[in-house]
Design a protein around this motif. Sequence first.
Motif: not given
Lengths: 53, 251
Positions: B214-236
Amino acid sequence: MVSDFFHMGGYAFYVWTSYALATVFMLFSWIQPRLRERRLLRDIARRLKRGER
Amino acid sequence: MSIIPNWLHRLSSPKNFYRFAGIASNWCGWIALVLIIAGLYYGLVDSPPDYQQGDSARIMYVHVPAAWMSMFVYVVMASSAAVGMIWRIKASSAFANASAPVGAMFTALALLTGMLWGKPMWGTYWVWDARLTSELILLFLYLGYMALNSAIEDRETAARATAILALVGVVNIPIIHYSVEWWNTLHQGATVTKLDKPSIHISMLIPLLLMAFAFKFYYLSNVFRRARCELLEREQGKLWVRELVGGERGE
């Protein structure tokens, strides 16, 4: 029974605090990037509308 | 020609990775939720109290998965940062940056639940023994990674600096794992991750593994969300972001 369940054999404070911390931490970490993404998209849209870049 | 397969190369473009990350985040999130509910049922209701530690042993079902994740996320973060540095793949660096706060969260959770378990069992919240100290150093490594990343303005430089910090810190991972064998500690030895048969009863192993996945899938779900923010921010300023934002406004 139900009261036994909450009593946790006398370890209620330690067990329930652990699970509460896990819940709070994981909910916070879950909600944080969602709010950030929404804010980012809104800011970018606003800047585009103003014709910057 | 290239050592990077074609599909991976296409996925590593920021635009495609952004879309993929959104879908992956949702799927992993639902899987994590189902596993957590099952894990909570087996952990809190179905499994028996420990014959020595009583119901306090139920702390294990959050403590041990969180501790496993603290190390797992670190290795993923360091590898991903290294790939991002070597091949200059932005999505890979973004994934590493996104991993840091989640890893720090799991490390803090492992430390705090460990303290809450230590108090009734050892009689103290904290001892400066090898396992606890090396896990605390792990938390500082995560926090250092995040501080360094936000302190450097230029993204390329930041990616290189943080990758080197993360790679140096990998030394700490085997130290954490073997600390209970190399030094005399209060902390108990491994019961699941050892080469011979795990010395834990099946009724406790089931909720433990459910929570771990459960924690592993939680991490994946969470990290993909955060990676989206990272990309949006640096590719604005990039075209794909403008199209994305424009499209969402119905233009």
